[in-house]
Design an enzyme around this catalytic site. Structure first.
Site, PDB file in Angstrom:
ATOM      1  CE1 TYR A 105      22.216  20.171  -8.395  1.00  0.00           C
ATOM      2  CE2 TYR A 105      21.168  18.720  -6.809  1.00  0.00           C
ATOM      3  CZ  TYR A 105      21.689  19.957  -7.147  1.00  0.00           C
ATOM      4  OH  TYR A 105      21.681  20.978  -6.226  1.00  0.00           O
ATOM      5  CE1 TYR A 144      19.107  17.594  -3.080  1.00  0.00           C
ATOM      6  CE2 TYR A 144      18.633  19.370  -4.624  1.00  0.00           C
ATOM      7  CZ  TYR A 144      19.468  18.773  -3.701  1.00  0.00           C
ATOM      8  OH  TYR A 144      20.676  19.360  -3.386  1.00  0.00           O
ATOM      9  NE  ARG A 154      19.282  21.014   1.571  1.00  0.00           N
ATOM     10  CZ  ARG A 154      20.054  21.976   1.074  1.00  0.00           C
ATOM     11  NH1 ARG A 154      20.886  21.720   0.098  1.00  0.00           N
ATOM     12  NH2 ARG A 154      20.032  23.196   1.559  1.00  0.00           N
ATOM     13  CG  HIS A 157      19.462  24.309  -2.830  1.00  0.00           C
ATOM     14  ND1 HIS A 157      18.633  23.237  -2.614  1.00  0.00           N
ATOM     15  CD2 HIS A 157      20.620  23.786  -3.322  1.00  0.00           C
ATOM     16  CE1 HIS A 157      19.247  22.119  -2.942  1.00  0.00           C
ATOM     17  NE2 HIS A 157      20.466  22.424  -3.379  1.00  0.00           N
ATOM     18  CG  HIS A 159      24.670  24.139  -4.841  1.00  0.00           C
ATOM     19  ND1 HIS A 159      25.011  23.697  -3.583  1.00  0.00           N
ATOM     20  CD2 HIS A 159      23.667  23.324  -5.252  1.00  0.00           C
ATOM     21  CE1 HIS A 159      24.255  22.660  -3.251  1.00  0.00           C
ATOM     22  NE2 HIS A 159      23.427  22.413  -4.244  1.00  0.00           N
TER      23      HIS A 159
HETATM   24 FE   LIG Z   1      21.825  20.993  -4.225  1.00  0.00          FE
END
Ligand SMILES: [Fe+2]
Length: 236
Positions: A105, A144, A154, A157, A159
């Site tokens: 991110y 990640y 994770r 995905h 959000h």
């Molecule tokens: Fe996330």
């Protein structure tokens, strides 16, 4: 004051538990005392809402928000927002955010050892049309690490946030990809007790929306209430 009927509560097991110890953050934030159930009131649906007039032409296309193209596999994510009777929910503002193709991110809190992408912010917005349909163009997000437990990663995905007719009617959830080998190990995915409900968080590969030689299509319908309700991590 008029007589207001409360909304139907979700079916047991179809929404995440507040406390799910394998998902470490829930231990700190879960209520330790029984919840006081308040009656729904008019103010929950009559407050102001923002954003409907502010959509820009590239808001739904996360591959065209910078001067160059982001690195990664292009995807089309589309679907419909439906109520418990399968009726479309039009004019709903959907916001998405996601990691780049390397699983990073663009946020100072994300120090994961993976490259940022100057051509990818990872944030998009779209409104559902009269048929409740929405469509985003993006790149497939990378997995990640998140330090919840040893070797925790994770699954890929995206959000999702949905705004209803007021600030008080916001839903937040996550969309996953079919066949992801990390799903059985992910406490955030597995904190939804009911398996059928949990699997509603997984998008379906969709040849119909796949664009030849350009992008793979994934379909993700979001059901707001009833037996087929999509699990939500935040409801207010
Ligand atoms: Fe996330």
């Amino acid at each position: 004051m008029s007589n207001i009927t409360g909304y139907r509560r979700p079916l047991a097991g179809t929404q995440p538990d507040y406390l799910f110890p394998p998902y470490a953050s829930t231990v700190k934030r879960a209520p330790t005392k029984p919840l006081v159930m308040l009656r729904h009131s008019l103010s929950e649906t009559t407050g102001p809402v923002f954003g409907h007039d502010d959509l820009q032409p590239t808001d739904h296309d996360l591959t065209r928000q910078h001067t160059g193209e982001p690195i990664g596999e292009r995807i089309i994510v589309s679907g419909r927002v439906l109520d418990e009777d399968g009726r479309p929910v039009p004019h709903t503002l959907i916001e998405i955010w996601q990691a780049n193709s390397a699983g990073r991110y663009p946020h100072r809190a994300d120090q994961h050892d993976a490259p940022t992408d100057p051509n990818f912010t990872g944030f998009g917005r779209a409104l559902t049309d009269a048929a409740g349909a929405y469509r985003f163009v993006s790149i497939k997000p990378g997995e990640y690490p998140w330090r919840n437990h040893y070797n925790a990663w994770r699954p890929a995905h995206i959000h999702f946030s949905l705004f209803g007719p007021a600030f008080a009617t916001r839903l937040v959830t996550q969309m996953y990809f079919p066949g992801d080998p990390l799903l059985p190990y992910d406490p955030m995915f597995n904190c939804v007790p009911d398996e059928r409900a949990r699997n509603r968080l997984i998008s379906a590969f969709d040849l119909e929306s796949t664009i030849p030689e350009i992008a793979l299509g994934y379909r993700f319908d979001i059901v707001l209430r009833g037996p087929e309700e999509t699990p939500m991590e935040t409801k207010r």
